[in-house]
Enzyme design. Structure first.
Site, short mmCIF file in Angstrom:
data_model
loop_
_atom_site.label_atom_id
_atom_site.label_comp_id
_atom_site.label_asym_id
_atom_site.label_seq_id
_atom_site.Cartn_x
_atom_site.Cartn_y
_atom_site.Cartn_z
N ASP A 69 -6.78 6.68 2.05
CA ASP A 69 -6.94 6.78 0.60
C ASP A 69 -7.15 5.38 0.04
O ASP A 69 -6.98 4.39 0.74
CB ASP A 69 -5.73 7.46 -0.05
CG ASP A 69 -4.42 6.86 0.44
OD1 ASP A 69 -4.36 5.64 0.67
OD2 ASP A 69 -3.44 7.62 0.59
N ASP A 110 -6.15 2.76 -3.00
CA ASP A 110 -5.24 2.43 -4.11
C ASP A 110 -5.80 1.25 -4.87
O ASP A 110 -6.37 0.33 -4.28
CB ASP A 110 -3.85 2.11 -3.57
CG ASP A 110 -3.23 3.29 -2.85
OD1 ASP A 110 -3.26 4.40 -3.40
OD2 ASP A 110 -2.76 3.10 -1.71
N ASP A 170 5.31 -4.16 0.62
CA ASP A 170 6.17 -4.15 1.79
C ASP A 170 5.78 -5.16 2.88
O ASP A 170 6.55 -6.03 3.24
CB ASP A 170 6.33 -2.72 2.35
CG ASP A 170 5.02 -1.97 2.54
OD1 ASP A 170 3.94 -2.57 2.32
OD2 ASP A 170 5.06 -0.78 2.92
#
Ligand code: ATP
Ligand code: MG
Length: 430
Positions: A59, A61, A138
């Site tokens: 996907d 982002d 992260d």
């Protein structure tokens, strides 16, 4: 030295391999419209990482300087979601492009204790600069920004070097980042398995000790993570890493016990074969069902419990259902399996007993069972590891694959065999 002092690096279009041809047209539309409205707009996260690695992103982002309300003004097909962090989802049919405003709140800042939401410590939802946004992500390889304005990649965290060296490195203090959000430990395993990267030493060290933090994560969120762990096409490696880092007990506690007690190694082999089949199916673009994977992980526990119930004298017809329910309830306390998967799981287990009793009418009926194929695949895997007689599995293969005439012949043999068996003792009588 504060990490924010790390030098920012810009990789011009000629210094990297990201081509707009490989970015989803819908993501491009969103990026351009934000840019044309005067906002900063970047592709970020897994989309950039995977494109740089010449893999197909799952996907796309987007990170932007526009606030969620400003994003909504620009797109009719937009919904704002999220409780504390508001995100914009721009819908294009089945494709959703997630647009997030740059966020601040670098970990551990200003002694802010934060609040617990979904098992994560979240501090005030303050908007920030791109640089601050980069540091709250992260891993360094997930923190690269593709700028739609000049097609360069901006790197504030040394992610490009890590990508080249195939290293997974968490941003900031590893232990603190895992305490803020324990799911990051599962994400570390997931990315290491998917990309074949090594987890850098400081990033991996605390994981061995901190698995129990996953107990604070809501079971529904863990379910989403577990799907990503096992349905991404790298599940064999994923299982190996989960066991290596002592994380399995916190997502599949009963499986952990059954693997510890498994002296023959058959259950591990069974699970690995099932996962390896799943990985192949994923790579071939075939559908895979989570129910099958959960049924595999919990099979040994169901069987062990069933045996215990039988010892206690519970009637045979009820033991499997009772054991299945108890084991599923145990699993749901950690990782909640949605109800729609419960019946398929129970059916797969139930079919195992029903396959044993081959009888003409019954066998035809089983072929029509809505879960026949899953139960059959399960049976064949069991046969592969010697958990069920090869002859039984072969019979079902022959029967399933035969045309109508062939099926009739196989069934016929069955009754001939039965008749002979029945006669034999009588012939022996004096
Ligand atoms: P993929 O979509 O391939 O699974 P991804 O890296 O895009 O991988 P997402 O869950 O889509 O993962 O998240 C998008 C980005 O948001 C990540 O790349 C990362 O920068 C950031 N992110 C996601 N989850 C976290 C988290 N728990 N803590 C910090 N940053 C996160
Ligand atoms: Mg993503």
């Amino acid at each position: 030295m504060h990490e924010l002092e790390q030098e920012k690096r810009i990789y011009e279009r000629s210094d990297h391999n990201i081509s707009r041809d490989n970015i989803s047209p819908n993501a491009l539309k969103v990026l351009y419209r934000l840019k044309n409205a005067g906002f900063a707009a970047y592709l970020v996260g897994g989309g950039v990482r995977d494109l740089l690695l010449e893999q197909l992103p799952k996907d796309f982002d987007i990170a932007t300087s526009a606030t969620p309300d400003e994003v909504r003004e620009l797109f009719r097909n937009c919904r704002l979601i999220g409780r504390r962090f508001r995100l914009a989802h721009v819908h294009f049919g089945a494709e959703i492009i997630e647009v997030a405003t740059f966020r601040g709140q670098h970990s551990g800042d200003q002694g802010d204790e934060g609040q617990i939401v979904d098992g994560m410590i979240v501090r005030d939802n303050v908007y920030g600069s791109l640089e601050e946004d980069a540091w709250r992500r992260d891993f360094s390889i997930n923190s690269l920004y593709y700028n739609i304005n000049n097609f360069s990649v901006e790197d504030h965290v040394g992610g490009m070097d890590d990508l080249r060296n195939r290293k997974l490195r968490i941003l900031g203090d590893a232990e603190q980042r895992y305490r803020e959000d324990p799911v990051r430990m599962l994400r570390a395993v997931r990315f290491a398995a998917k990309l074949g990267f090594d987890i850098e030493q400081k990033t991996e060290e605390p994981i061995f000790e901190l698995g129990a933090l996953l107990e604070g994560v809501p079971p529904a969120r863990l379910f989403e993570e577990v799907l990503k762990l096992f349905l991404a096409g790298n599940s064999v490696k994923t299982l190996e890493l989960l066991r290596h880092y002592h994380l399995l007990p916190y997502i599949f506690p009963q499986t952990e016990v059954s693997l510890k007690e498994d002296e023959t190694g058959k259950n591990l082999e069974f699970i690995i074969r099932a996962l390896s089949n799943t990985d192949e199916r994923v790579k071939e673009g075939k559908p895979v069902t989570p129910a099958f994977i959960f049924a595999v992980f919990l099979w040994d526990s169901v069987r062990a419990l069933k045996a215990k119930y039988l010892e206690r004298g519970i009637s045979d017809s009820q033991t499997l259902t009772a054991a299945a329910d108890a084991v599923m309830a145990g699993q749901n306390r950690r990782v909640s399996i949605p109800r729609r998967f419960h019946i398929p799981m129970r059916d797969i287990w139930n079919l195992q007993d029903r396959f044993i009793k081959r009888a003409p009418k019954r066998s035809y009926r089983l072929l029509k069972h809505p879960r026949f194929r899953a139960g059959y695949d399960f049976l064949l895997l069991r046969a592969d590891v010697g958990d069920v007689e090869a002859e039984l599995a072969q019979w079902w293969v022959d029967f399933y694959e035969a045309d109508e005439e062939g099926k009739a012949e196989i069934i016929n043999k069955l009754s001939v065999g039965r008749r002979k068996q029945r006669r034999r003792p009588r012939q022996l009588e004096p």
